[in-house]
Write a protein that holds these residues in place. Sequence first.
Motif, short mmCIF file in Angstrom:
data_model
loop_
_atom_site.label_atom_id
_atom_site.label_comp_id
_atom_site.label_asym_id
_atom_site.label_seq_id
_atom_site.Cartn_x
_atom_site.Cartn_y
_atom_site.Cartn_z
N SER A 1 4.82 -10.08 6.80
CA SER A 1 4.03 -9.59 7.93
C SER A 1 3.35 -8.27 7.60
N VAL A 2 4.08 -7.36 6.96
CA VAL A 2 3.49 -6.08 6.58
C VAL A 2 2.35 -6.29 5.59
N SER A 3 2.58 -7.20 4.64
CA SER A 3 1.54 -7.49 3.65
C SER A 3 0.28 -8.06 4.31
N ALA A 4 0.47 -8.99 5.26
CA ALA A 4 -0.68 -9.58 5.95
C ALA A 4 -1.41 -8.53 6.78
N PHE A 5 -0.65 -7.67 7.44
CA PHE A 5 -1.26 -6.60 8.25
C PHE A 5 -2.07 -5.66 7.37
N GLU A 6 -1.48 -5.20 6.26
CA GLU A 6 -2.18 -4.26 5.40
C GLU A 6 -3.39 -4.91 4.71
N THR A 7 -3.27 -6.19 4.37
CA THR A 7 -4.40 -6.88 3.77
C THR A 7 -5.58 -6.91 4.74
N ALA A 8 -5.28 -7.19 6.02
CA ALA A 8 -6.34 -7.20 7.03
C ALA A 8 -6.86 -5.79 7.29
N HIS B 1 0.82 -1.22 0.00
CA HIS B 1 0.00 0.00 0.00
C HIS B 1 0.85 1.26 0.00
N GLY B 2 2.13 1.12 -0.36
CA GLY B 2 2.97 2.30 -0.58
C GLY B 2 3.67 2.86 0.63
N MET B 3 3.77 2.10 1.73
CA MET B 3 4.45 2.60 2.92
C MET B 3 5.96 2.37 2.79
N PRO B 4 6.79 3.45 2.81
CA PRO B 4 8.24 3.29 2.66
C PRO B 4 8.87 2.90 4.00
N LEU B 5 9.46 1.73 4.07
CA LEU B 5 9.99 1.19 5.32
C LEU B 5 11.47 0.88 5.17
N ALA B 6 12.28 1.48 6.06
CA ALA B 6 13.72 1.24 6.06
C ALA B 6 14.08 0.34 7.23
N PHE B 7 15.08 -0.52 7.03
CA PHE B 7 15.59 -1.37 8.10
C PHE B 7 16.61 -0.56 8.91
N LYS B 8 16.34 -0.33 10.18
CA LYS B 8 17.20 0.54 10.99
C LYS B 8 18.16 -0.22 11.90
N ASP B 9 17.68 -1.27 12.56
CA ASP B 9 18.52 -1.92 13.56
C ASP B 9 17.91 -3.28 13.88
N PRO B 10 18.67 -4.27 14.33
CA PRO B 10 20.12 -4.25 14.57
C PRO B 10 20.88 -4.72 13.33
N GLY B 11 21.62 -3.84 12.72
CA GLY B 11 22.46 -4.19 11.58
C GLY B 11 21.66 -4.55 10.34
N GLU B 12 22.38 -5.11 9.37
CA GLU B 12 21.77 -5.53 8.11
C GLU B 12 20.93 -6.78 8.33
N PRO B 13 19.65 -6.77 7.97
CA PRO B 13 18.82 -7.96 8.18
C PRO B 13 19.20 -9.08 7.22
N THR B 14 18.91 -10.30 7.61
CA THR B 14 19.14 -11.45 6.74
C THR B 14 18.06 -11.48 5.66
N THR C 1 -1.91 5.56 2.20
CA THR C 1 -1.73 4.27 2.86
C THR C 1 -1.48 4.41 4.35
N HIS C 2 -1.62 5.59 4.85
CA HIS C 2 -1.39 5.89 6.27
C HIS C 2 -2.16 4.89 7.15
N TRP C 3 -1.47 4.07 7.92
CA TRP C 3 -2.12 3.04 8.73
C TRP C 3 -3.10 3.64 9.73
N LEU C 4 -2.68 4.71 10.43
CA LEU C 4 -3.53 5.26 11.47
C LEU C 4 -4.79 5.92 10.91
N THR C 5 -4.69 6.44 9.67
CA THR C 5 -5.88 7.02 9.06
C THR C 5 -6.99 5.99 8.96
N ARG C 6 -6.61 4.76 8.67
CA ARG C 6 -7.58 3.67 8.59
C ARG C 6 -7.96 3.18 9.99
N MET C 7 -6.99 3.01 10.86
CA MET C 7 -7.25 2.46 12.19
C MET C 7 -8.20 3.35 12.99
N ILE C 8 -8.10 4.65 12.78
CA ILE C 8 -8.89 5.57 13.60
C ILE C 8 -10.38 5.48 13.25
#
Length: 601
Positions: free
Chosen positions: A404-411, A381-394, A509-516
Amino acid sequence: MHLRRRALAVLCAVALLTPVALGFSPAEAARPEPAPAAAPRATPAAPLLGERFDVTGKIGSSTRAVKLQRRSSDGSWTTVASGTTTRTGRYAFVTRARSTTVVLRVLAPATSEKAKRRTGAVTVTTTAETSSLSLTGNRPTLTVVSTLSPARTGRVLRLQVLRGGSWRTLAEKTQTSSPTQGWPLADPGGRPQQYRLVALGFDGSAPYVGTAIALTPYPAPGTLPRITLSTEGAKPVASREEYVSGTLQVDDGAAQPMQIKGRGNSTWAMPKKPYRIKLATKAGLLGMPEEKDWVLLANFADRSALRTWTAFGIAAKTSLGWTPDSRFVDVTLNGIDIGLYQLTEQIEANKDKVALKAGGLLLEVDSRYVENEEPGFTSPHGMPLAFKDPGEPTESQKSDVGASVSAFETALYGPDYLDPVTGYAKYVDLDSFADWYLVNELMKNLDSDFWSSVFVSWDPAGTFTMGPVWDFDFSSGYARTSTSTCCASTQGWWLRFDEGAKRQATHNTHWLTRMITDPAFLARVEQRWRDVVGPATGEAIDGLAAQQALIATSAAGDRATWHADGQSLPGTVHAPDQPGETDYLISWLTARRAWMESQLG
């Protein structure tokens, strides 16, 4: 005649019942019981509930068996311990105060040589523990004075502070015979903080936890600590990518090896630069927990310098877990005074900061992650997500968090999103989303509109937790341009659809806009406002004037250095000086809080 004979027979039978026939030993039958001995002495006379105490005294003048007895509610006596007196008749027992009041005596049973003997009774009543905390001194010599009565020599005491929603032990010491103890306190930066005194269980008693007390250390104006930064060869700090080696010194302390580089996005382009510091070894700067990584926030866009400080103070009292701690400091870089900065803990994933579950990740909603060449992805849904920590993810973590993000947004965007079982709610920590929303909505934080600096934790179970909060320099009255008033008004919603302004969040795609739009989540938001964020906002507003006094001298110098022309970022100018800017912030937050109360209260 027959009745007389029967009565006479009964009287004769009674007369023949001797003490021995009634069950008394010959010794007991032979000797009358002496007068009771003196009642025992309890030490301490008023023990703590559950505490062991001594019962001592004297019964007779020779060695004999004795019993410590407790009186029951029906008046009978129960033996709780047995022992033997000394040659001079002295006894000593140890027992516990298992109820608030206990009545005790000592019994010496009869022997073939000695009559039964007992003592008078002693009533032992437990004492309630009481404590207090107060603050004395001025920075840098601050002391928390605690009292805990009654005192117990050798009892372990702990002074604790509430940080990030959990209690952390600042210091531990052993109590003396005095109920009063002094606890030297590192500079807490002027922010009101919750402290409490904890005493470990002593000699059988339960641990004692004192009432949380808010202590507000207000150092005298003009006494901010100074951070002196020196790079090798006075090399300039001109990059956000490359560290420069050097040293860091706090006031007159020892110089510590460090590396320094620039930080920030739009703030790095401003005249007054923010910095990131990495110490060679962990250090607890100005009373904050030991860490290697630190941030110097310039607050160039915040003419009061107090917006981020205020938001941190409110967030620290919510369910968001860890919130960065900070201190205001004067900074010298290579011999040049560069003004007032906010020394702040770096956002990181570790057990003392953002505590992730095994395999979890800290993410940031960051619209610039591609531009900044940071690892990340954009959700369905267009949410830009950066990996911050800890380190480079596998690769496995990347795949799992994407799923997980896809399942959350689908729901969340599905037709059954309101279902408490199959809807979005099972994917999120609802209190953290509510509290994060309220702090940012209250402040009308520009970047919180899911543009950048929006941090969220993911755990491998597929759930998301919001926080910590960050970056409030463009908030609370900021007007981007003369035609785009942005965050200026104290009314209207910022992070959800505003019926009045017909304004939608930055991202569709703002999650909180929908949640509220979920009545159950909205009810939770309203409850969290009433119970937590609303009261915390009032406390923060009340502390602003004193905090302004703390930084006043440094802020005046900073303004003269960086804002002499008064033209930079005109949407941030609300008053001719920093005290006026603080007055504006107080007024704005007071009005904003009132509007939020009218909507959520």
